[in-house]
Every structure is written in structure tokens, then in C-alpha cells.
Design a protein around this motif. Structure first.
Motif, PDB file in Angstrom:
ATOM      1  N   LEU A   1      36.191  34.102  41.689  1.00 16.56           N
ATOM      2  CA  LEU A   1      36.769  35.225  42.721  1.00 16.56           C
ATOM      3  C   LEU A   1      38.346  34.276  43.044  1.00 16.56           C
ATOM      4  O   LEU A   1      39.906  34.994  42.339  1.00 16.56           O
ATOM      5  CB  LEU A   1      35.902  35.304  43.174  1.00 16.56           C
ATOM      6  N   ILE A   2      38.296  33.252  43.101  1.00 12.88           N
ATOM      7  CA  ILE A   2      39.059  32.854  44.192  1.00 12.88           C
ATOM      8  C   ILE A   2      40.032  31.852  43.263  1.00 12.88           C
ATOM      9  O   ILE A   2      41.563  31.998  43.679  1.00 12.88           O
ATOM     10  CB  ILE A   2      38.624  31.020  44.981  1.00 12.88           C
ATOM     11  N   ILE A   3      39.410  31.472  42.299  1.00 11.04           N
ATOM     12  CA  ILE A   3      40.436  30.941  40.692  1.00 11.04           C
ATOM     13  C   ILE A   3      41.655  32.182  40.494  1.00 11.04           C
ATOM     14  O   ILE A   3      42.758  31.729  40.623  1.00 11.04           O
ATOM     15  CB  ILE A   3      40.159  29.943  39.871  1.00 11.04           C
TER      16      ILE A   3
ATOM     17  N   THR B   1      32.638  50.491  43.240  1.00  9.55           N
ATOM     18  CA  THR B   1      33.719  51.308  43.295  1.00  9.55           C
ATOM     19  C   THR B   1      34.149  52.094  44.567  1.00  9.55           C
ATOM     20  O   THR B   1      35.206  52.101  45.340  1.00  9.55           O
ATOM     21  CB  THR B   1      32.941  52.830  42.457  1.00  9.55           C
ATOM     22  N   LEU B   2      33.325  51.848  45.383  1.00 10.24           N
ATOM     23  CA  LEU B   2      33.181  52.138  47.287  1.00 10.24           C
ATOM     24  C   LEU B   2      34.103  50.616  47.891  1.00 10.24           C
ATOM     25  O   LEU B   2      34.625  51.632  48.605  1.00 10.24           O
ATOM     26  CB  LEU B   2      31.755  51.908  47.723  1.00 10.24           C
ATOM     27  N   LEU B   3      34.334  49.320  47.325  1.00 13.61           N
ATOM     28  CA  LEU B   3      35.377  48.096  47.997  1.00 13.61           C
ATOM     29  C   LEU B   3      36.318  48.229  47.045  1.00 13.61           C
ATOM     30  O   LEU B   3      37.315  47.077  47.066  1.00 13.61           O
ATOM     31  CB  LEU B   3      34.076  47.408  47.927  1.00 13.61           C
ATOM     32  N   ALA B   4      36.813  49.352  45.854  1.00 10.25           N
ATOM     33  CA  ALA B   4      37.873  48.401  44.782  1.00 10.25           C
ATOM     34  C   ALA B   4      39.537  48.377  45.748  1.00 10.25           C
ATOM     35  O   ALA B   4      39.614  47.160  45.157  1.00 10.25           O
ATOM     36  CB  ALA B   4      37.719  49.611  44.162  1.00 10.25           C
ATOM     37  N   LYS B   5      39.227  48.351  46.698  1.00  8.10           N
ATOM     38  CA  LYS B   5      40.418  49.134  47.072  1.00  8.10           C
ATOM     39  C   LYS B   5      40.719  47.006  48.064  1.00  8.10           C
ATOM     40  O   LYS B   5      41.608  46.857  47.380  1.00  8.10           O
ATOM     41  CB  LYS B   5      40.934  50.020  48.395  1.00  8.10           C
ATOM     42  N   PRO B   6      39.604  47.126  48.943  1.00  9.19           N
ATOM     43  CA  PRO B   6      39.623  45.333  49.942  1.00  9.19           C
ATOM     44  C   PRO B   6      39.109  44.955  49.052  1.00  9.19           C
ATOM     45  O   PRO B   6      40.119  43.794  49.050  1.00  9.19           O
ATOM     46  CB  PRO B   6      38.954  46.151  50.251  1.00  9.19           C
TER      47      PRO B   6
ATOM     48  N   ILE C   1      40.589  44.217  45.092  1.00 13.76           N
ATOM     49  CA  ILE C   1      42.027  43.914  44.842  1.00 13.76           C
ATOM     50  C   ILE C   1      43.317  43.880  45.369  1.00 13.76           C
ATOM     51  O   ILE C   1      43.139  42.737  45.343  1.00 13.76           O
ATOM     52  CB  ILE C   1      42.319  45.519  44.385  1.00 13.76           C
ATOM     53  N   LEU C   2      43.146  44.101  47.235  1.00 13.51           N
ATOM     54  CA  LEU C   2      43.870  43.620  47.813  1.00 13.51           C
ATOM     55  C   LEU C   2      43.524  42.416  48.713  1.00 13.51           C
ATOM     56  O   LEU C   2      44.476  41.969  48.976  1.00 13.51           O
ATOM     57  CB  LEU C   2      44.724  44.320  48.871  1.00 13.51           C
ATOM     58  N   LEU C   3      42.785  42.114  48.418  1.00 19.88           N
ATOM     59  CA  LEU C   3      41.929  41.309  48.792  1.00 19.88           C
ATOM     60  C   LEU C   3      41.792  40.054  47.950  1.00 19.88           C
ATOM     61  O   LEU C   3      42.647  38.518  48.375  1.00 19.88           O
ATOM     62  CB  LEU C   3      40.663  40.681  49.138  1.00 19.88           C
ATOM     63  N   ILE C   4      42.012  40.119  46.953  1.00 20.10           N
ATOM     64  CA  ILE C   4      42.368  38.987  45.442  1.00 20.10           C
ATOM     65  C   ILE C   4      43.419  39.281  45.389  1.00 20.10           C
ATOM     66  O   ILE C   4      44.033  37.891  44.707  1.00 20.10           O
ATOM     67  CB  ILE C   4      41.246  39.443  44.432  1.00 20.10           C
TER      68      ILE C   4
ATOM     69  N   GLN D   1      50.922  43.526  44.883  1.00 20.52           N
ATOM     70  CA  GLN D   1      51.646  43.600  43.974  1.00 20.52           C
ATOM     71  C   GLN D   1      51.091  43.774  42.821  1.00 20.52           C
ATOM     72  O   GLN D   1      51.502  44.480  41.746  1.00 20.52           O
ATOM     73  CB  GLN D   1      52.185  42.125  43.180  1.00 20.52           C
ATOM     74  N   PHE D   2      49.762  44.007  43.258  1.00 20.43           N
ATOM     75  CA  PHE D   2      48.410  44.520  42.008  1.00 20.43           C
ATOM     76  C   PHE D   2      47.832  45.367  42.637  1.00 20.43           C
ATOM     77  O   PHE D   2      46.739  45.714  41.762  1.00 20.43           O
ATOM     78  CB  PHE D   2      47.900  43.455  41.327  1.00 20.43           C
ATOM     79  N   ILE D   3      48.607  45.935  43.738  1.00 17.66           N
ATOM     80  CA  ILE D   3      47.420  47.304  44.100  1.00 17.66           C
ATOM     81  C   ILE D   3      47.262  48.708  43.288  1.00 17.66           C
ATOM     82  O   ILE D   3      46.043  49.222  43.211  1.00 17.66           O
ATOM     83  CB  ILE D   3      48.580  48.042  44.882  1.00 17.66           C
ATOM     84  N   GLU D   4      47.519  48.561  41.881  1.00 18.96           N
ATOM     85  CA  GLU D   4      48.066  49.608  40.733  1.00 18.96           C
ATOM     86  C   GLU D   4      46.602  49.543  40.499  1.00 18.96           C
ATOM     87  O   GLU D   4      46.076  50.316  39.270  1.00 18.96           O
ATOM     88  CB  GLU D   4      48.844  49.790  39.732  1.00 18.96           C
ATOM     89  N   SER D   5      46.044  48.767  39.948  1.00 21.46           N
ATOM     90  CA  SER D   5      44.595  47.593  39.678  1.00 21.46           C
ATOM     91  C   SER D   5      43.648  48.759  40.329  1.00 21.46           C
ATOM     92  O   SER D   5      42.885  48.583  39.418  1.00 21.46           O
ATOM     93  CB  SER D   5      45.029  46.582  39.685  1.00 21.46           C
ATOM     94  N   ILE D   6      43.373  49.656  41.314  1.00 20.11           N
ATOM     95  CA  ILE D   6      42.761  49.989  42.622  1.00 20.11           C
ATOM     96  C   ILE D   6      42.421  50.849  41.090  1.00 20.11           C
ATOM     97  O   ILE D   6      41.101  51.160  40.805  1.00 20.11           O
ATOM     98  CB  ILE D   6      42.961  50.487  43.887  1.00 20.11           C
TER      99      ILE D   6
END
Length: 403
Positions: free
Chosen positions: A5-7, A285-290, A292-295, A299-304
Motif C-alpha cells: 500500500l505504501i509503495i 466500501t465503508l472506508l473507500a473515501k479515506p 483513496i485520500l490517504l493513499i 488528485q485521485f479523488i475520482e477513484s472513490i
């Protein structure tokens, strides 16, 4: 998984949506042609080794020779296709050709099935874990020294070389049977693997065609958005996939020993992978937004929304992988071609309808519907596969799975 995930996060942030998408667009071709180079033999080789232990060296050796030939052809086909579809994109051609070199090394993955047939998959885990660590260090170095996208493409080759090297060393260390080529064995493997080859190719087409169609219809940035979500949706799947690979030889062996035990073991595997998938899908599903934003960042907010859709398709993907075991043992491999053919056609049609209007979200919707139809609903279309539909549903409901 945490390190991965970090990479992924660092790579995506460093490359940006455009280059991250370009790298994944290129990789889609490699994944499709990896299936081409496998020739469908990977789906039957464990069963072949179990049934003909004395011919193990011939089976593995012959497969390696066949895959080397098909990999060389695949390399040139990739060059021709990418050159034709993207005649003015030199960077894309370079990174695609770099990644396609890995096809010449993954032929040694064939030896992995010898370890599986002997219930020694831990050595494969060691090989892949070591390769992951080395590739991780490579990617970190590239980010630190701010290298261009071409260097990231080399990571695919490094991973293939390391895994192959370890597998070969382990094979020699444990006195694996002497490898040799057999014309008769080649004919038998190609004949038996034919349906699996077509099915596997169709599977790869409809799982990777989203990236290719997105790249052609909307551009690299949209592929980056889609790939970011796809990476997260697939990241946890190493757990159920490891379970499937470990259970494969056990289920195949049980068929000739006890029919009741064979059915029960199938149900236990389906039940396990489906409920692992359901739990993972609900959480993500419940944590999709945080997530995507965290990882990936803003610039990838549309990935949610893409992630929320794709994560549920993973359950059906796992069912499809597990279903191949039953179809192989029951000698019904041809139906796998029908299933994924239906799914591939549906996915392409839906992509054409949804991508122009909804972009990456449309591609995700197309994938979900294709997975549902090809792995589950299509079982009802044929008399001989309706019992499999019943088995899957009963497994979901925990019916007759206890010892």
C-alpha cells in the motif's frame, strides 16, 4: 499488504494520474499476453502431475519449452499491436517493450506447479516475497532519485527474474525430476489445455480491456484513476487466492477417493472465499473515501466511486477462479470458454456504452456486470453446469460444509 500500500501510494503520488495510468495501460497488454504464453496448460498441469507422477519431468519440461516459444511470439505481437494503436507515443512503446521482457522469464513459473502438487507452496511464497522486497527497494530508489517512468517499467522484469531464479534453485535443491521435452506430451497438453487457453485469454481480455479501452477513448489520466481503484480492490486477494491454490490439489485428489468428501471440500472452499470477499468488500466500501485520500491524495479523488464498484466484482472473480477447479475435475473445461466468452462480450459492449458517458466509473460498472454474468448466472445456461450453481449458492448459505 501494508508495505505494498505504501509503495503504491508513493508511486502514484510521484508519477501522477497521467504516468501512473500510462504504466498500467502498458501493463494491461503484458497481462493479456502472459495468458497467451501460458497456453492454458497452467489450469491442468497440477492435475496432470498428480495423475502421472512418473512423467513429471516430461510434463514440466515440455510446458517450459512450449511457453518459451509462445512468449517469443507474444513479445513481437505486443510490439506490433502497441505500435499500430499508438504510432506516435514513443514512451508508451518503450515501457511496454521493457515490461514484455518479463514474458521470457515467467516461463519458469511452470515449476511452481510441481511444488503445489507436493503441497510445498511455502517455497513459492518465499520466492515471491523476496522478489517483492527487491522490487520495493528498486521503486523506492527510483522515487528518491526522481527517475522517469521507463525505470519503473523495469520493475516488472526484475520481479520475474528473481521469482524464476528462486524457483529454479529450490527445484534443484529438492531434487526435482529431470526436465525433458516430449512431443507426445506436448500434443496432449495442448489438446487438454485448449479450452482453458481460450477461456483464460477471454478472462484476461475482459479484465484488462477496461484499461485499454479507457486509454484509447479517454486518455492516460482516466486509466490512472481506474488503476488506482483497481489496485486497492485487488490488494487483499492474495489471501483467498493462496487458499484456492492450496486447496486445488486436495480437492482434485479427493474426487477419486470419496465423492461426498469431494463435494464437501468444494463447498468449504467456496464458502471461505465468498465470505472473506464479502467482509473485505463491506469494509472497503465503508472506508473507500479515506483509503483513496490517504493513499493517493486529492488528485485521485475520482477513484472513490470506482473502488466502491470494483471491490464487489472481486468476489465474483474469486468464484470464477475456484470454479475452474470443478470444471477441470469434471472434464467440462469447454464450458469455461462459454462462460467467459459471454462475460467478455458483455464487458466490451458495456464499456462502449458507459465509458464515453461515465469514464472510469462506467468501466467499473461494466466489469461488475461481466463478472456476475460469467461466473455465476452463466452456470444456469447449461444443464451440465447447473449443479455448480446450486453448489455455490449452498456454500454461500453454509449448507453441508461442516465436518
Amino acid at each position: 499488504m501494508g508495505l505494498s500500500l505504501i509503495i503504491t501510494s508513493l508511486m502514484a503520488r510521484y508519477l501522477g494520474a497521467q504516468d501512473f495510468g500510462l504504466l498500467n495501460y502498458s501493463l494491461a497488454y503484458i497481462i493479456i499476453f502472459t495468458t497467451v504464453s501460458n497456453l492454458g496448460i497452467d489450469c491442468i498441469i497440477v492435475n496432470e502431475i498428480i495423475k502421472k507422477r512418473e512423467d513429471t519431468g516430461k510434463i514440466i519440461g515440455t510446458t517450459i519449452y512450449l511457453r518459451l516459444f509462445s512468449s517469443l511470439i507474444s513479445f513481437f505481437l505486443i510490439y506490433l499491436i502497441v505500435s499500430y494503436l499508438n504510432p506516435n507515443d514513443t514512451i508508451l512503446l518503450i515501457i511496454t517493450l521493457l515490461q514484455s521482457i518479463s514474458l521470457l522469464f515467467i516461463i519458469f513459473d511452470t515449476i511452481e506447479y510441481w511444488f503445489q502438487s507436493n503441497l510445498q507452496s511455502k517455497y513459492i511464497v518465499i520466492a515471491k516475497s523476496t522478489a517483492f522486497i527487491i522490487v520495493t527497494i528498486w521503486r523506492l530508489a527510483l522515487i528518491i532519485f526522481e527517475k522517469p517512468i521507463q525505470y519503473f517499467a523495469i520493475a516488472t522484469v526484475i520481479e520475474a527474474i528473481v521469482i524464476s531464479l528462486f524457483i529454479v534453485v529450490f527445484y534443484i535443491r529438492f531434487n526435482g525430476p529431470r526436465l525433458q521435452f516430449s512431443y507426445q506430451t506436448a500434443k496432449r497438453l495442448l489438446f487438454q489445455g485448449y479450452y482453458h487457453f481460450i477461456a483464460g485469454l477471454l478472462i484476461m481480455v475482459y479484465t484488462q480491456i477496461d484499461k485499454i479501452m479507457l486509454g484509447q477513448m479517454t486518455g492516460g489520466a482516466t486509466v490512472g484513476i481506474y488503476s488506482a481503484a483497481l489496485t486497492i480492490s485487488s490488494l487483499w486477494m492474495f489471501i483467498p487466492n493462496a487458499l484456492i491454490e492450496s486447496a486445488r490439489p486436495i480437492i482434485m485428489n479427493s474426487k477419486d477417493q470419496n465423492e461426498k468428501s469431494y463435494i464437501k471440500k468444494n463447498k468449504q472452499l467456496y464458502c471461505s472465499i465468498m465470505w472473506i470477499g464479502i467482509v473485505a468488500s463491506v469494509v472497503i466500501t465503508l472506508l473507500a473515501k479515506p483509503i483513496i485520500l490517504l493513499i493517493y491524495g486529492n488528485q485521485f479523488i475520482e477513484s472513490i466511486n470506482v473502488l466502491i464498484i470494483l471491490i464487489w466484482s472481486r468476489i465474483f472473480s474469486l468464484i470464477g477462479t475456484t470454479k475452474a477447479i470443478w470444471l477441470t475435475v469434471e472434464n467440462l473445461g469447454k464450458y469455461q470458454v462459454y462462460f467467459v466468452g459471454i462475460g467478455a462480450l458483455l464487458n466490451i459492449v458495456l464499456n462502449c456504452l458507459f465509458i464515453p458517458k461515465y469514464g472510469a466509473v462506467g468501466a467499473a460498472i461494466a466489469t461488475l456486470f461481466a463478472e456476475i454474468v460469467s461466473t455465476l448466472i452463466a452456470c444456469l445456461f447449461f444443464n451440465k453446469t447447473r449443479p455448480l450453481f446450486k453448489l455455490i449458492i449452498e456454500s454461500l448459505c453454509f449448507k453441508d460444509i461442516k465436518n
